[in-house]
Design an enzyme around this catalytic site. Sequence first.
Site, PDB file in Angstrom:
ATOM      1  N   ASP A  24       0.833  -1.203   0.000  1.00 37.48           N
ATOM      2  CA  ASP A  24       0.000   0.000   0.000  1.00 37.48           C
ATOM      3  C   ASP A  24       0.874   1.261   0.000  1.00 37.48           C
ATOM      4  OD1 ASP A  24      -2.590   1.396   0.303  1.00 37.48           O
ATOM      5  OD2 ASP A  24      -1.799   1.937   2.257  1.00 37.48           O
ATOM      6  N   ASP A  52       1.285   3.834  -3.139  1.00 42.47           N
ATOM      7  CA  ASP A  52       0.920   5.237  -2.906  1.00 42.47           C
ATOM      8  C   ASP A  52       1.981   6.167  -3.478  1.00 42.47           C
ATOM      9  OD1 ASP A  52      -1.473   4.740  -1.683  1.00 42.47           O
ATOM     10  OD2 ASP A  52      -0.745   5.052   0.365  1.00 42.47           O
TER      11      ASP A  52
END
Length: 219
Positions: A107, A111
């Site tokens: 994640d 990002d």
Amino acid sequence: MEKAQADKAPLQKTGKRQGYESLTDWAREAAQVVTFPIARFLARYHVHPNTLTLIGCLLNVGIAVVLSTGRLTLGGWLLALTAPLDALDGALARVMGQQSRLGAFLDSTLDRVSEAALLSGLAAHFLRQGFGLEVVLAFVALAGSMLVSYTRARAEGLGVSCKGGIFTRMERVAVLTAGLILGLPTATLWVLAIGANLTALQRILYVYHVYQRAQKDGL
């Protein structure tokens, strides 16, 4: 190794904070009334949280392509539609009981890919238009956003929780989205460039303060 562990212990103790460490933490919890029902629905169909993370990143790369063609307002609206995915994958992981270090790593990494793509898309548009200042601002903003992430990662390596700051990812995405929709890309880049780098500096000073306090206390 023993010295590294000894250095880490006092920082863990001294760096601990109460309550929310960032606006992002507060917003994520406040949004649970929306994200958790959606997450439960997706869990019934066995959608994996990492799948949502990957889809969100790919959508952001697609938006970056839109921005590079100069359709900035459209890109802003598309970003407004896709931004909620950033919170949904975490909610899905909690609902399914599939929170993991690998998921958190993926994640965080994607990002950074998303943010780099969006700012590079803007830079590509302004480069084609011959607007040198905006290109420089885009890359300064990108450097700042990478530093914000890097300082947190290095701080956590020392045992310090360092999520705070005036311009975390949520604020940067919100400002970018609003600025594109309102047709203020140059002002938006100024805000992102200054805000991201100030946040990185803020985190550096925070970690320095925690370390100095730990040394003073003799921990």
